[in-house]
Design a protein around this motif. Sequence first.
Motif, PDB file in Angstrom:
ATOM      1  N   ASP A 189       1.791  -0.868  -6.019  1.00 21.57           N
ATOM      2  CA  ASP A 189       1.395  -1.863  -5.023  1.00 21.57           C
ATOM      3  C   ASP A 189       1.349  -3.260  -5.634  1.00 21.57           C
ATOM      4  OD1 ASP A 189       1.087   0.226  -3.288  1.00 21.57           O
ATOM      5  OD2 ASP A 189      -1.097   0.269  -3.368  1.00 21.57           O
ATOM      6  N   GLY A 190       1.911  -4.214  -4.915  1.00 21.20           N
ATOM      7  CA  GLY A 190       1.840  -5.612  -5.318  1.00 21.20           C
ATOM      8  C   GLY A 190       2.982  -6.090  -6.179  1.00 21.20           C
ATOM      9  N   GLU A 191       3.733  -5.175  -6.802  1.00 23.63           N
ATOM     10  CA  GLU A 191       4.844  -5.592  -7.663  1.00 23.63           C
ATOM     11  C   GLU A 191       6.024  -6.032  -6.801  1.00 23.63           C
ATOM     12  OE1 GLU A 191       4.147  -3.130 -11.771  1.00 23.63           O
ATOM     13  OE2 GLU A 191       5.331  -2.138 -10.222  1.00 23.63           O
ATOM     14  N   VAL A 192       6.559  -7.190  -7.107  1.00 26.91           N
ATOM     15  CA  VAL A 192       7.673  -7.759  -6.343  1.00 26.91           C
ATOM     16  C   VAL A 192       8.995  -7.319  -6.969  1.00 26.91           C
ATOM     17  CG1 VAL A 192       8.775  -9.878  -5.523  1.00 26.91           C
ATOM     18  CG2 VAL A 192       6.274  -9.758  -5.689  1.00 26.91           C
ATOM     19  N   GLY A 224       0.835  -1.199   0.000  1.00 29.43           N
ATOM     20  CA  GLY A 224       0.000   0.000   0.000  1.00 29.43           C
ATOM     21  C   GLY A 224       0.866   1.243   0.000  1.00 29.43           C
ATOM     22  N   GLY A 225       0.330   2.342  -0.533  1.00 30.30           N
ATOM     23  CA  GLY A 225       1.044   3.612  -0.504  1.00 30.30           C
ATOM     24  C   GLY A 225       1.806   3.950  -1.759  1.00 30.30           C
ATOM     25  N   LEU A 226       1.880   3.044  -2.714  1.00 26.37           N
ATOM     26  CA  LEU A 226       2.560   3.313  -3.985  1.00 26.37           C
ATOM     27  C   LEU A 226       1.500   3.338  -5.083  1.00 26.37           C
ATOM     28  CD1 LEU A 226       4.965   2.439  -2.162  1.00 26.37           C
ATOM     29  CD2 LEU A 226       6.068   1.603  -4.235  1.00 26.37           C
ATOM     30  N   GLY A 227       1.042   4.556  -5.396  1.00 25.70           N
ATOM     31  CA  GLY A 227      -0.054   4.723  -6.344  1.00 25.70           C
ATOM     32  C   GLY A 227      -1.257   5.361  -5.689  1.00 25.70           C
ATOM     33  N   GLU A 228      -1.158   5.651  -4.378  1.00 31.42           N
ATOM     34  CA  GLU A 228      -2.197   6.376  -3.656  1.00 31.42           C
ATOM     35  C   GLU A 228      -1.567   7.021  -2.441  1.00 31.42           C
ATOM     36  OE1 GLU A 228      -3.332   2.567  -3.379  1.00 31.42           O
ATOM     37  OE2 GLU A 228      -1.531   2.585  -2.168  1.00 31.42           O
ATOM     38  N   PHE A 229      -2.275   7.993  -1.861  1.00 26.44           N
ATOM     39  CA  PHE A 229      -1.839   8.582  -0.604  1.00 26.44           C
ATOM     40  C   PHE A 229      -2.531   7.851   0.533  1.00 26.44           C
ATOM     41  CE2 PHE A 229      -0.606  12.334  -3.150  1.00 26.44           C
ATOM     42  CZ  PHE A 229       0.697  12.464  -2.674  1.00 26.44           C
ATOM     43  N   GLY A 230      -1.744   7.421   1.508  1.00 24.04           N
ATOM     44  CA  GLY A 230      -2.289   6.688   2.646  1.00 24.04           C
ATOM     45  C   GLY A 230      -2.048   5.201   2.495  1.00 24.04           C
ATOM     46  N   PHE A 265      17.030   3.231  -6.698  1.00 21.47           N
ATOM     47  CA  PHE A 265      16.082   4.197  -6.138  1.00 21.47           C
ATOM     48  C   PHE A 265      14.645   3.783  -6.463  1.00 21.47           C
ATOM     49  CE2 PHE A 265      13.367   7.924  -6.466  1.00 21.47           C
ATOM     50  CZ  PHE A 265      13.678   8.626  -5.300  1.00 21.47           C
ATOM     51  N   ILE A 266      13.751   3.863  -5.449  1.00 24.27           N
ATOM     52  CA  ILE A 266      12.313   3.627  -5.642  1.00 24.27           C
ATOM     53  C   ILE A 266      11.552   4.721  -4.901  1.00 24.27           C
ATOM     54  CG2 ILE A 266      10.360   2.110  -5.126  1.00 24.27           C
ATOM     55  CD1 ILE A 266      12.253  -0.274  -5.354  1.00 24.27           C
ATOM     56  N   PRO A 267      10.679   5.482  -5.589  1.00 25.16           N
ATOM     57  CA  PRO A 267       9.854   6.475  -4.891  1.00 25.16           C
ATOM     58  C   PRO A 267       8.678   5.792  -4.188  1.00 25.16           C
ATOM     59  CG  PRO A 267       9.354   6.492  -7.241  1.00 25.16           C
ATOM     60  CD  PRO A 267      10.457   5.488  -7.051  1.00 25.16           C
ATOM     61  N   VAL A 268       8.311   6.310  -3.012  1.00 27.51           N
ATOM     62  CA  VAL A 268       7.178   5.762  -2.258  1.00 27.51           C
ATOM     63  C   VAL A 268       6.286   6.905  -1.795  1.00 27.51           C
ATOM     64  CG1 VAL A 268       8.440   3.711  -1.492  1.00 27.51           C
ATOM     65  CG2 VAL A 268       8.491   5.776  -0.075  1.00 27.51           C
ATOM     66  N   HIS A 269       5.081   6.571  -1.345  1.00 26.88           N
ATOM     67  CA  HIS A 269       4.116   7.525  -0.794  1.00 26.88           C
ATOM     68  C   HIS A 269       3.659   8.545  -1.826  1.00 26.88           C
ATOM     69  CE1 HIS A 269       6.258   6.944   3.366  1.00 26.88           C
ATOM     70  NE2 HIS A 269       5.770   5.820   2.868  1.00 26.88           N
ATOM     71  N   GLY A 270       2.700   8.187  -2.652  1.00 29.28           N
ATOM     72  CA  GLY A 270       2.171   9.159  -3.596  1.00 29.28           C
ATOM     73  C   GLY A 270       1.362   8.535  -4.706  1.00 29.28           C
ATOM     74  N   ASP A 271       0.605   9.389  -5.417  1.00 32.03           N
ATOM     75  CA  ASP A 271      -0.118   8.960  -6.602  1.00 32.03           C
ATOM     76  C   ASP A 271       0.875   8.647  -7.721  1.00 32.03           C
ATOM     77  OD1 ASP A 271      -2.578   9.343  -5.363  1.00 32.03           O
ATOM     78  OD2 ASP A 271      -2.735  11.425  -6.039  1.00 32.03           O
ATOM     79  N   TYR A 272       0.370   8.047  -8.792  1.00 31.89           N
ATOM     80  CA  TYR A 272       1.242   7.643  -9.908  1.00 31.89           C
ATOM     81  C   TYR A 272       2.014   8.836 -10.463  1.00 31.89           C
ATOM     82  CZ  TYR A 272       2.694   4.898 -13.962  1.00 31.89           C
ATOM     83  OH  TYR A 272       3.440   4.234 -14.902  1.00 31.89           O
ATOM     84  N   ARG A 273       1.350  10.005 -10.554  1.00 36.05           N
ATOM     85  CA  ARG A 273       2.026  11.184 -11.102  1.00 36.05           C
ATOM     86  C   ARG A 273       3.189  11.619 -10.213  1.00 36.05           C
ATOM     87  NH1 ARG A 273      -0.346  15.878  -8.578  1.00 36.05           N
ATOM     88  NH2 ARG A 273      -2.106  15.264  -7.271  1.00 36.05           N
ATOM     89  N   VAL A 298      24.972   2.736   0.306  1.00 35.09           N
ATOM     90  CA  VAL A 298      23.541   2.415   0.331  1.00 35.09           C
ATOM     91  C   VAL A 298      23.162   1.739  -0.978  1.00 35.09           C
ATOM     92  CG1 VAL A 298      21.215   3.408   0.373  1.00 35.09           C
ATOM     93  CG2 VAL A 298      22.978   4.304   1.912  1.00 35.09           C
ATOM     94  N   LEU A 299      22.554   0.564  -0.865  1.00 35.24           N
ATOM     95  CA  LEU A 299      22.139  -0.177  -2.057  1.00 35.24           C
ATOM     96  C   LEU A 299      20.855   0.409  -2.649  1.00 35.24           C
ATOM     97  CD1 LEU A 299      22.608  -2.650  -3.908  1.00 35.24           C
ATOM     98  CD2 LEU A 299      21.171  -3.971  -2.313  1.00 35.24           C
ATOM     99  N   LEU A 300      19.854   0.673  -1.793  1.00 31.36           N
ATOM    100  CA  LEU A 300      18.546   1.133  -2.276  1.00 31.36           C
ATOM    101  C   LEU A 300      18.017   2.225  -1.370  1.00 31.36           C
ATOM    102  CD1 LEU A 300      15.875   0.846  -3.958  1.00 31.36           C
ATOM    103  CD2 LEU A 300      15.174  -0.900  -2.289  1.00 31.36           C
ATOM    104  N   LEU A 301      17.499   3.303  -1.973  1.00 32.23           N
ATOM    105  CA  LEU A 301      16.800   4.354  -1.249  1.00 32.23           C
ATOM    106  C   LEU A 301      15.336   4.361  -1.669  1.00 32.23           C
ATOM    107  CD1 LEU A 301      16.537   6.906   0.517  1.00 32.23           C
ATOM    108  CD2 LEU A 301      17.315   8.249  -1.470  1.00 32.23           C
ATOM    109  N   MET A 302      14.430   4.303  -0.679  1.00 32.76           N
ATOM    110  CA  MET A 302      13.000   4.454  -0.919  1.00 32.76           C
ATOM    111  C   MET A 302      12.583   5.754  -0.239  1.00 32.76           C
ATOM    112  SD  MET A 302      11.778   0.497  -0.370  1.00 32.76           S
ATOM    113  CE  MET A 302      12.824   0.187   1.052  1.00 32.76           C
ATOM    114  N   GLN A 303      12.124   6.734  -1.039  1.00 31.43           N
ATOM    115  CA  GLN A 303      11.991   8.106  -0.562  1.00 31.43           C
ATOM    116  C   GLN A 303      10.571   8.653  -0.722  1.00 31.43           C
ATOM    117  OE1 GLN A 303      14.144  11.207  -2.800  1.00 31.43           O
ATOM    118  NE2 GLN A 303      15.114  11.827  -0.887  1.00 31.43           N
ATOM    119  N   ASP A 304      10.139   9.439   0.271  1.00 31.63           N
ATOM    120  CA  ASP A 304       8.819  10.076   0.327  1.00 31.63           C
ATOM    121  C   ASP A 304       8.590  10.993  -0.871  1.00 31.63           C
ATOM    122  OD1 ASP A 304       6.482  11.399   1.117  1.00 31.63           O
ATOM    123  OD2 ASP A 304       7.509  12.655   2.599  1.00 31.63           O
ATOM    124  N   SER A 305       7.492  10.770  -1.607  1.00 31.85           N
ATOM    125  CA  SER A 305       7.211  11.510  -2.846  1.00 31.85           C
ATOM    126  C   SER A 305       6.154  12.606  -2.686  1.00 31.85           C
ATOM    127  CB  SER A 305       6.712  10.536  -3.928  1.00 31.85           C
ATOM    128  OG  SER A 305       7.627   9.506  -4.149  1.00 31.85           O
TER     129      SER A 305
END
Length: 553
Positions: A417-420, A12-18, A386-394, A187-194
């Motif tokens: 969401d759901g992609e491995v 959850g949280g990748l493609g929507e807020f919350g 790098f992977i962005p997290v927390h936000g709509d698709y745009r 750092v191998l991977l950063l997941m950052q608030d969008s």
Amino acid sequence: MSLETLKIVPLGGLGEFGMNCMAVQWKDDIVVIDAGLMFPEDDMLGVNIVVPDISFLTENREKVRGILLTHGHEDHIGGLPWILSELNVPVYGTEFTLTLVEGKLEEHKLLDDADLIEMLPGSSFELGPFRVSPLRVTHSLVDCVALAIRTPVGTIVHTGDFKIDLSSPDGHPFDLQSFAELGKEGVLLLMQDSTNVDRPGFTPGELAVLPRLDEIFARTERRLFFTCFSSSIHRIKLAMDLAHKHGRKVALIGRSMDNATEIAQDLGYIDPPPGLLIHSGQLKDMPPEKVCVLISGTQGEPMSALSRAAVDNHKHARIEAGDTVVFSSRVIPGNEKPIYNVIDHLYRRKARVIHDDGRSGLIHVSGHASQEELRLMINLLRPKYFIPVHGDYRHLTQHVEVAVGTGIPQQAMLVEDGEVIELTAGSMSKTGKVATGRVLIDSGSATEAVEEMIIRDRKHLSEGGLVLAIITIDKMTGRQQGAPEIVTRGFAVNEQAMATELRQTIAHTIESSSIEERRDWMLIKEKVRSDLKRQIQKSTGRRPMIMPVILEI
């Protein structure tokens, strides 16, 4: 899927807020980052909250080692009652976050069985094959952390919600040094608030609101009502400090405001001078120019203290002509109408309302990093992936562009969401998909899911109304006994004419059925429903919900 890779599975949280929730898996061990909710959309009738589908976790329940919480906002902890009712695992969080969690779990009678473990910024701990290091970040709430997780393939960093504030009012600034040291380590991977990726520049610090608020406190001649998010402990502290400076006593009104302030006082985030706080019942005895009321209801919630005060329906909060009401908060999208309804009522009371007056100075600042802070974080950590997290698709799309523009990550990937995601020391790729989605929780519960069919029925009722046909049938002969009773709700037609028409349709349906059909009330009920549906649609063009009720005598 290979067993020798680290798997990142956003639920959850990748493609929507919350609804923020992410699983990290190495072989037979899984840790979960955050357990949030989102609030229902307008068409989710009767739904209280929306939480992520955790089928992936329940199917692997024996592998889940714990839930790591970045901070205490509802979109990060609000789904815990639902998740812990399905999957009772240890929950790790900072002191303030766990205090909020305790209240939430106690409310739903889950606290006695919960295993809550405090984590301290700067102190690492082991969780299965993972070494977890909480790092101090600043946000619109206190006691927030990012998570550096050392895994067998390398270090991954999840920022949680953050902005870079080096002058935080609570004396705990963003820990730039630890992030810089982590970057040197690798750092191998950063997941950052969008959340604020579409905003250029830097997000102002919490103290940026001080000059404008100081001016408002100085110039207000009568009562001052101050509303902000009850979780905005920084803002509450500033309001108390300004009230003290300008000779005003402070009354707290609203359950959420009262609870959050009490917790903040207990944990030392707020330390009001002796005598500053008064009981709300004392307001009527105080001169108007000597009081400041901290009141909940900044989003126009219908039963909030501010909404009731705005229509002169609160026992202690009386807003009169010449009083000032300050909204030190942003408008959450979707809440515009209730907020402006409250503001309209305040104007009817001849109050002075300050919400976004266009004057110089700020009365609210965001808690999320803007573009330059996002770039600064990437430059500090220098991640390979790098992977962005927390936000709509745009937001996710734009965040990938920002990350690529720094020239630092070898690969930036937009994930939903759901992609491995499978990660090794030298590769990152999408390798599959797990079941995800939204679980709708009914009003008045935090653990009872609502089936999609029920929401469809509620929507159908709200749009088309209800027609109830009560038919009495002789059990032996299968014949009608008396005229059917027709009841309509939310169905605007000439009720008497329509009832006559529907009774004729029911009589025809029953008379044209065989004796054997008449004795099978389940069958006759379905035939009546079908014929009534056809008749109503032909006569009115409407499609109400039709419920035949057969009474056998």
